[in-house]
Design a protein around this motif. Structure first.
Motif, mmCIF file in Angstrom:
data_model
loop_
_atom_site.group_PDB
_atom_site.id
_atom_site.type_symbol
_atom_site.label_atom_id
_atom_site.label_comp_id
_atom_site.label_asym_id
_atom_site.label_seq_id
_atom_site.Cartn_x
_atom_site.Cartn_y
_atom_site.Cartn_z
ATOM 1 N N VAL A 155 -8.231 -3.144 -7.331
ATOM 2 C CA VAL A 155 -9.351 -3.852 -7.941
ATOM 3 C C VAL A 155 -9.594 -3.276 -9.330
ATOM 4 C CG1 VAL A 155 -11.814 -4.382 -7.748
ATOM 5 C CG2 VAL A 155 -10.401 -4.243 -5.685
ATOM 6 N N TYR A 203 -16.019 -3.374 -11.980
ATOM 7 C CA TYR A 203 -17.008 -3.711 -10.950
ATOM 8 C C TYR A 203 -18.189 -4.493 -11.486
ATOM 9 C CZ TYR A 203 -20.450 -0.030 -12.194
ATOM 10 O OH TYR A 203 -21.406 0.753 -12.815
ATOM 11 N N ASP A 228 -15.287 -5.229 -0.431
ATOM 12 C CA ASP A 228 -14.890 -6.426 -1.165
ATOM 13 C C ASP A 228 -14.980 -7.699 -0.331
ATOM 14 O OD1 ASP A 228 -14.143 -5.130 -3.663
ATOM 15 O OD2 ASP A 228 -12.511 -4.226 -2.526
ATOM 16 N N LEU A 230 -8.446 -1.576 -3.092
ATOM 17 C CA LEU A 230 -9.239 -2.606 -2.435
ATOM 18 C C LEU A 230 -9.821 -2.051 -1.138
ATOM 19 C CD1 LEU A 230 -8.631 -6.322 -2.085
ATOM 20 C CD2 LEU A 230 -8.837 -5.027 0.029
ATOM 21 N N ASP A 231 -11.066 -2.365 -0.881
ATOM 22 C CA ASP A 231 -11.766 -1.941 0.333
ATOM 23 C C ASP A 231 -12.191 -3.207 1.077
ATOM 24 O OD1 ASP A 231 -13.661 -1.209 2.231
ATOM 25 O OD2 ASP A 231 -14.437 0.439 1.036
ATOM 26 N N PRO A 272 -4.222 -8.967 -2.294
ATOM 27 C CA PRO A 272 -4.555 -7.950 -3.303
ATOM 28 C C PRO A 272 -4.670 -6.578 -2.660
ATOM 29 C CG PRO A 272 -6.495 -9.258 -2.783
ATOM 30 C CD PRO A 272 -5.337 -9.909 -2.076
ATOM 31 N N ASP A 273 -4.310 -5.540 -3.430
ATOM 32 C CA ASP A 273 -4.479 -4.193 -2.894
ATOM 33 C C ASP A 273 -5.163 -3.244 -3.869
ATOM 34 O OD1 ASP A 273 -2.432 -3.737 -4.681
ATOM 35 O OD2 ASP A 273 -0.904 -3.384 -3.165
ATOM 36 N N HIS A 278 0.817 -1.208 0.000
ATOM 37 C CA HIS A 278 0.000 0.000 0.000
ATOM 38 C C HIS A 278 0.852 1.259 0.000
ATOM 39 C CE1 HIS A 278 -3.796 -2.104 0.433
ATOM 40 N NE2 HIS A 278 -3.211 -2.889 1.309
ATOM 41 N N PHE A 301 -8.694 -8.855 -9.219
ATOM 42 C CA PHE A 301 -7.888 -8.267 -8.158
ATOM 43 C C PHE A 301 -6.428 -8.181 -8.599
ATOM 44 C CE2 PHE A 301 -11.703 -9.744 -6.156
ATOM 45 C CZ PHE A 301 -11.989 -8.763 -5.218
ATOM 46 N N GLN A 319 -8.394 -8.981 6.514
ATOM 47 C CA GLN A 319 -7.900 -8.605 5.193
ATOM 48 C C GLN A 319 -8.113 -9.742 4.200
ATOM 49 O OE1 GLN A 319 -6.661 -5.558 4.291
ATOM 50 N NE2 GLN A 319 -7.182 -4.881 6.358
#
Length: 752
Positions: free
Chosen positions: A138, A141, A93, A88-89, A135-136, A48, A147, A118
């Motif tokens: 995306v 949708y 997610d 990613l949330d 994954p960080d 991140h 990912f 996570q």
């Protein structure tokens, strides 16, 4: 290819084209990490921070536009553009990872679950131990989400497993044809690298920033997803000193389409510097049906071509003058009028017809009732094709349904896509009854011709030339020029291509330059194109002329930039290698090819090219070693065995050559050239009877070539059988009436 089919000679081979481009089940796995998980196996820790550092500080984002363009901002916020890429949330997610699900597809076995709040993907895709990935980012949708996994070297890799937010399940975007570890297209390979393949069309002002020396990325961007400035290109002065209300202007539809095409097309990148308001052809080269495997012979999408090529090959998108913004709202991505009741199409096709469109009565035209799906224009002329297994995309080629082409060539038709319970002959019967000879139109004639070309029919050339002279759609004219590039030795091809060098459309000039650039005798004609106003044309000429362009010349910087753009992919590395080889820098050339092979070890043409280069430099041992390495990586490939046999024959090892020729035939019994060369080798070893049968087999597989029966005729003479020699030479002359060696042989034989 046409002309002489070759003898026991390796040096005549030319560089090949660069190759680029299990049952699935879902089971619940135990919640939490499997017992054999180890923390150090994760490859994605600390990612991140790298993402935050990659954002350009102070860059304009779409939020900057909201205060003045609130209504447009709200339209955009719900669009695919706005959701093209995001962080990613864990909350948003979570549904994809909780409850845990397991997906086995091909050789990939993955568990998707939550670990300490996570998302985690626990995957085994190789003989080694499974690994945990975090994954960080995306992608997209709907209708699917993929990912992004951070990897060393500033990379992000796209998972080939995707989440379906509607069905609430995981699936493999390759379906049952999942990729194996080590393949270019596997999820951890170069074919699924986000920096190189995805980000430019999922981010705003993305800069790849690939470093060749370290094979790493320092990618940057202004905003995740496709924001306002990606399409409008405005700068900070627009924010600090906005124009007065009402002084704005609508974008020019033709120029705006160039911006749409920069992403919505299958294309080769030339610069990585495209900006809104600039010309597509100065930064990209569009992929057309001259490149096999992308389109059906009628122009329908076969592979992922992303709309624009199909649209430009349509009458509506070319001479009809319709542009993207005539049908689409650029901020929502949706159509400006409904298609379910034909309102959008009828805005042009209502009597008396607008924008050069013919007037159409949908019910009379479709022979379906008004409320039927068969009465919807788009369901007949813009059918859906599924890509990535679950992403249904409408074809923009505006084709007329033609079930006869389905029966003849396997081309899909709208009738049977809807009436899946009916046979093709049923659809042919009704379309014949309704439309009759109207279907025997240009689309059908062209499709049959393109199919013949793709089947390497040597008799198609005269028809191609006639079609080219009548073709008024530039994209198709360019595609035909590309096809003719494979037939330079045929009568009339060179003069036709020379004429196209002055075509009004840059796609056509480019295709002609690429075709003629394959012939040293024609390259001088390309020199004027070095000053062409369009970059794609200049680059075609620059590449063909290669080392003839001095490094101080005007075009050198453009050529060097283009060579660098795709150096992170096997095709780009191979191009670098080809250029270095042309300049005489053999060590660099071989190094580039070794890099390309390491990135794509299943690409047969890479091994073929490198082996050819080494052999051209007199290193037959190195050439053979490269081919044997290729065979080890691709044990079932006949072409590599054939080339290795040719090298062994040149090196004088007839035993090894015979073994490899026989292995070639075992893997591809239809390869006429392998039978031919085996026959020649056996004749040299005085195994005449089997040699004759091999040459006879070659002739039966390729009856259009005079070389095989002529070789058999000479062998019959050596065996003392003039009658058989006469028969074989006659067969050769039937294939090619003007074949001088066969005619001379017949004249040398005594009268009967």
């Amino acid at each position: 290819m046409h002309g002489n089919t070759g003898t026991l000679s390796f040096r005549s081979l030319i560089f090949g084209a660069i190759a680029i481009l299990a049952t699935t089940g879902i089971l619940l796995w135990t919640l939490g990490r499997p017992a054999f998980w180890k923390k150090e196996e994760s490859l994605s820790a600390g990612a991140h921070g790298r993402i935050r550092a990659s954002h350009n500080p102070g860059a304009l984002t779409s939020e900057s536009c909201k205060s003045c363009h609130a209504d447009i901002f709200e339209e955009w916020r719900e669009s695919h553009h706005a959701h093209a890429n995001r962080m990613l949330d864990p909350g948003r997610d979570r549904e994809a990872f909780d409850p845990a699900q397991r997906l086995k597809s091909g050789k990939v076995d993955s568990l998707f679950h939550m670990v300490r709040g996570q998302p985690e993907i626990f995957t085994r895709d190789s003989p080694g131990p499974p690994q945990a990935f975090h994954p960080d980012m995306v992608l997209a949708y709907t209708p699917l989400i993929q990912f992004l996994i951070p990897f060393p070297g500033g990379r992000w890799q796209v998972t080939e497993t995707a989440w379906d937010p509607a069905r609430k399940d995981w699936f493999n975007v390759y379906g049952s044809h999942g990729r194996n570890p080590g393949e270019w297209g596997s999820w951890s390979g170069r074919g699924m690298n986000w920096n190189s393949n995805c980000a430019a069309c999922h981010m705003t002002n993305f800069q790849k920033n690939y470093d060749i020396a370290s094979d790493s990325y320092r990618s940057t961007w202004d905003e995740m997803a496709i924001g306002c400035t990606q399409c409008h290109g405005v700068g900070r002065d627009h924010i600090t000193s906005p124009p007065p209300p009402g002084s704005g202007h609508k974008a020019d539809a033709a120029l705006a389409q160039e911006t749409c095409m920069s992403c919505h097309s299958r294309r080769e990148e030339l610069t990585m510097k495209f900006k809104p308001g600039t010309r597509f052809a100065d930064h990209y080269r569009l992929a057309l049906p001259s490149q096999r495997g992308l389109y059906h012979p009628d122009g329908q999408a076969l592979d992922e071509v992303f709309v624009s090529g199909s649209f430009l090959m349509s009458r509506m998108g070319s001479t009809g003058g319709i542009r993207c913004l005539d049908c689409h709202n650029p901020h929502t991505g949706r159509t400006i009028l409904p298609v379910s009741n034909n309102a959008l199409c009828m805005s042009c096709h209502s009597a008396p017809g607008q924008n050069n469109a013919p007037a159409i009565d949908p019910v009379a035209h479709s022979h379906h009732t008004a409320e039927s799906t068969g009465n919807r224009c788009v369901d007949c002329h813009m059918t859906f094709t599924p890509f990535m297994e679950r992403d249904l995309r409408r074809d923009h080629g505006m084709h007329s349904p033609d079930p006869l082409l389905t029966r003849e060539l396997g081309i899909p038709n709208a009738c049977n896509k809807c009436h899946t319970d009916k046979p093709v002959d049923w659809a042919i019967e009704w379309t014949d009854k309704w439309y009759g000879s109207k279907l025997d139109r240009r689309q059908r004639v062209r499709a049959r011709l393109v199919a013949r070309v793709h089947a390497d029919d040597p008799s198609a050339t005269p028809d191609l030339l006639r079609f080219l002279a009548e073709e008024d759609i530039p994209a198709w004219r360019a595609a035909i020029a590309g096809m003719l590039g494979e037939r330079l030795a045929d009568d009339g091809v060179r003069p036709a291509l020379r004429t196209l060098l002055e075509d009004a459309d840059s796609m056509v000039r480019t295709a002609a330059a690429q075709a003629l650039g394959n012939d040293e005798q024609e390259r001088a004609l390309l020199r004027p194109l070095l000053d062409d106003p369009v970059r794609e044309v200049r680059l075609a000429a620059q590449w063909a002329m290669g080392p003839e362009i001095h490094r101080d010349a005007k075009g050198w910087a453009e050529l060097a930039e283009w060579l660098k753009v795709s150096s992170d992919q096997p095709a780009g590395a191979a191009r670098q290698g080809q250029f270095a080889f042309g300049e005489g820098h053999d060590a660099d050339a071989f190094a580039w090819y070794q890099r390309a092979i390491a990135w794509d070890p299943l690409s047969v043409p890479l091994f073929q090219d490198l082996a050819t280069m080494k052999n051209m430099r007199g290193d037959s041992a190195g050439s053979l070693q490269t081919l044997l390495e290729g065979i080890k990586a691709n044990p079932d490939n006949a072409d590599l065995h054939f080339m290795a046999a040719l090298v062994e024959a040149e090196r004088g090892d007839e035993t090894a050559a015979e073994r490899l020729f026989r292995a070639t035939i075992a893997k591809d019994p239809s390869m006429a050239r392998a039978w031919y060369n085996l026959g020649l080798l056996l004749s040299q070893r005085s195994q005449f009877a089997e040699a004759v049968e091999c040459l006879r087999k070659a002739g039966s597989l390729d009856p259009g070539s005079p070389d095989y029966p002529y070789a058999r005729a000479t062998l019959h003479l050596r065996m003392g059988d003039p009658a058989a020699a006469r028969e074989a030479a006659s067969v050769a002359l039937k294939a090619a009436p003007g074949h001088p060696p066969s005619r001379a042989l017949l004249q040398s034989l005594p009268a009967r």
